[in-house]
Design a protein around this motif. Structure first.
Motif, PDB file in Angstrom:
ATOM      1  N   UNK A   1      54.716  45.542  39.236  1.00  0.00           N
ATOM      2  CA  UNK A   1      54.304  44.145  39.130  1.00  0.00           C
ATOM      3  C   UNK A   1      54.211  43.391  40.428  1.00  0.00           C
ATOM      4  N   UNK A   2      54.499  44.031  41.575  1.00  0.00           N
ATOM      5  CA  UNK A   2      54.416  43.336  42.850  1.00  0.00           C
ATOM      6  C   UNK A   2      52.944  43.091  43.206  1.00  0.00           C
ATOM      7  N   UNK A   3      52.581  41.802  43.346  1.00  0.00           N
ATOM      8  CA  UNK A   3      51.208  41.384  43.673  1.00  0.00           C
ATOM      9  C   UNK A   3      50.193  41.953  42.684  1.00  0.00           C
ATOM     10  N   UNK A   4      50.564  41.956  41.419  1.00  0.00           N
ATOM     11  CA  UNK A   4      49.700  42.521  40.382  1.00  0.00           C
ATOM     12  C   UNK A   4      48.366  41.790  40.286  1.00  0.00           C
ATOM     13  N   UNK A   5      48.376  40.471  40.441  1.00  0.00           N
ATOM     14  CA  UNK A   5      47.139  39.701  40.319  1.00  0.00           C
ATOM     15  C   UNK A   5      46.133  40.103  41.388  1.00  0.00           C
ATOM     16  N   UNK A   6      46.615  40.267  42.614  1.00  0.00           N
ATOM     17  CA  UNK A   6      45.719  40.681  43.701  1.00  0.00           C
ATOM     18  C   UNK A   6      45.176  42.078  43.455  1.00  0.00           C
TER      19      UNK A   6
ATOM     20  N   UNK B   1      42.459  41.958  40.813  1.00  0.00           N
ATOM     21  CA  UNK B   1      41.201  41.450  41.358  1.00  0.00           C
ATOM     22  C   UNK B   1      40.462  42.558  42.111  1.00  0.00           C
ATOM     23  N   UNK B   2      41.217  43.375  42.838  1.00  0.00           N
ATOM     24  CA  UNK B   2      40.620  44.483  43.567  1.00  0.00           C
ATOM     25  C   UNK B   2      39.989  45.490  42.612  1.00  0.00           C
ATOM     26  N   UNK B   3      40.555  45.577  41.412  1.00  0.00           N
ATOM     27  CA  UNK B   3      40.076  46.552  40.433  1.00  0.00           C
ATOM     28  C   UNK B   3      39.039  45.983  39.473  1.00  0.00           C
ATOM     29  N   UNK B   4      38.585  44.741  39.704  1.00  0.00           N
ATOM     30  CA  UNK B   4      37.653  44.101  38.760  1.00  0.00           C
ATOM     31  C   UNK B   4      36.375  44.909  38.591  1.00  0.00           C
ATOM     32  N   UNK B   5      35.883  45.475  39.676  1.00  0.00           N
ATOM     33  CA  UNK B   5      34.650  46.264  39.613  1.00  0.00           C
ATOM     34  C   UNK B   5      34.848  47.488  38.731  1.00  0.00           C
ATOM     35  N   UNK B   6      35.923  48.205  38.996  1.00  0.00           N
ATOM     36  CA  UNK B   6      36.220  49.418  38.225  1.00  0.00           C
ATOM     37  C   UNK B   6      36.404  49.108  36.750  1.00  0.00           C
ATOM     38  N   UNK B   7      37.143  48.046  36.463  1.00  0.00           N
ATOM     39  CA  UNK B   7      37.427  47.710  35.070  1.00  0.00           C
ATOM     40  C   UNK B   7      36.146  47.370  34.306  1.00  0.00           C
ATOM     41  N   UNK B   8      35.271  46.574  34.918  1.00  0.00           N
ATOM     42  CA  UNK B   8      34.028  46.227  34.225  1.00  0.00           C
ATOM     43  C   UNK B   8      33.159  47.465  34.026  1.00  0.00           C
TER      44      UNK B   8
END
Length: 363
Positions: free
Chosen positions: A130-135, A138-145
């Motif tokens: 959970x450390x810096x999970x939000x960041x 966001x880095x994984x937004x491309x992969x997730x979509x």
């Protein structure tokens, strides 16, 4: 959850490593960074994933550390994988190296690779998440979509004057944006795995569509995104987009969804759309634009080519209102050597959902 200042600093560094430019990913791979810390908080080794078939971030860092990896804390942007794919499980590598503790940002949502935490804990390794999970998310937004929609993520980039022009009345457009903006464009290109334009852009502008450094030298072909040209017409093979600087594919379709399907079938996950306003409007109206990057130059032309084509909007109530996620001023560098060059502004925006776009068109 308890994280030391050294672990927080290491995660910040791991996120930077994960986003290293010039490492195009493909549809089923993730950007991941890893930092190995000694007990005193000093860095033992770093690693990051460089694309399909290469070492994962943890294995990369472990290989660089060698025997010094024993007793370290591995700080990773993603839960270590627990399966054998193109490479072996990172969990096994961490256990074999004698790592004492693992800190990761976000769990692996891929069910095939999941289970890393349980495997590590069963081997007696301390694990915190959970450390810096939000960041990291966001880095994984491309992969997730890409995984969710089964198509590449689409970033639409364009440059414009203050009055919405992409070229002057005589067609000149090369210096609409500043040198700083053009450098920034190459940085963003390097984060994608595909450059996409229409056949008309190739015929008229003859672009290279490569990633180039500050001295306008192209990166080596292995680090270049795929160049994709969309359109049914035949093209002159002498056009620069077909040179040896990078791989090129001609998508013989005018349908944006079909073009993305072809690219996804080629393992592409992030398209950088740099075509003309007509092609961009087609993607936008199809609800296939996921991010917009706009470079605004402090220029007024009063006439010339519009930066955005007709979107079918006839009244202010139907206006498209994307969410602004970032505003950055790009200052000129002394090395640019352009007397009087002014700062440009980069706007990054998140468009409405495809459903919202379709609703606007129906009203």
């Amino acid at each position: 959850m308890s994280f030391t200042p050294a672990e927080q600093a290491a995660m910040t560094r791991a996120l930077v490593l994960a986003a290293t430019p010039g490492v195009p990913m493909v549809a089923d791979t993730r950007r991941v960074g890893c930092v190995l810390l000694a007990d005193d908080g000093s860095t033992v080794a770093e690693g990051h994933h460089r694309g399909p078939g290469t070492l994962h971030a943890e294995a990369d860092a472990l290989a660089r550390a060698g025997e010094a990896a024993r007793g370290t804390t591995a700080v990773v942007t993603l839960e270590p994988c627990n399966h054998t794919g193109r490479t072996g499980p990172c969990t096994d590598a961490l256990v074999a190296a004698g790592v004492r503790r693992v800190v990761y940002a976000e769990p692996d949502a891929n069910p095939v690779a999941a289970g890393g935490r349980a495997r590590l804990e069963s081997a007696g390794i301390e694990v915190e998440a959970g450390l810096m999970a939000t960041a990291a998310e966001a880095l994984a937004a491309v992969y997730r979509l890409a995984q969710r929609e089964q198509r590449p993520f689409v970033t639409w980039k364009f440059a414009t004057t203050l009055d919405g022009r992409s070229a002057a009345a005589d067609g000149t457009s090369r210096w609409i944006s500043s040198a700083a903006a053009r450098r920034d464009t190459h940085r963003l290109r390097a984060l994608c795995d595909t450059m996409l334009v229409g056949a008309g852009t190739v015929e008229v502008d003859d672009p290279l569509l490569t990633v180039r450094d500050d001295h306008d030298r192209p990166l080596e072909p292995a680090r270049q995104p795929l160049r994709a040209v969309m359109g049914e017409r035949d093209l002159d093979p002498a056009k620069r987009v077909f040179n040896a600087d990078a791989e090129t594919v001609h998508l013989r379709t005018r349908d944006p969804r079909r073009a993305l399907a072809e690219l996804f079938a080629r393992d592409r996950q992030h398209v950088f759309l740099e075509g003309g306003p007509t092609l961009a409007a087609a993607f936008f109206q199809a609800g296939l634009v996921d991010e917009i990057v706009v470079y605004v130059a402090p220029l007024l032309l009063g006439a010339g080519r519009s930066a955005v084509a007709d979107l079918g909007i006839t009244t202010i109530a139907e206006a498209f209102r994307p969410e602004v996620t970032d505003v950055t001023v790009l200052d000129p560098s002394p090395a640019d050597g352009a007397a009087g060059e002014q700062p440009n502004i980069r706007l990054t925006l998140r468009p409405a959902t495809p459903a919202r776009v379709h609703q606007q068109k129906e009203h």
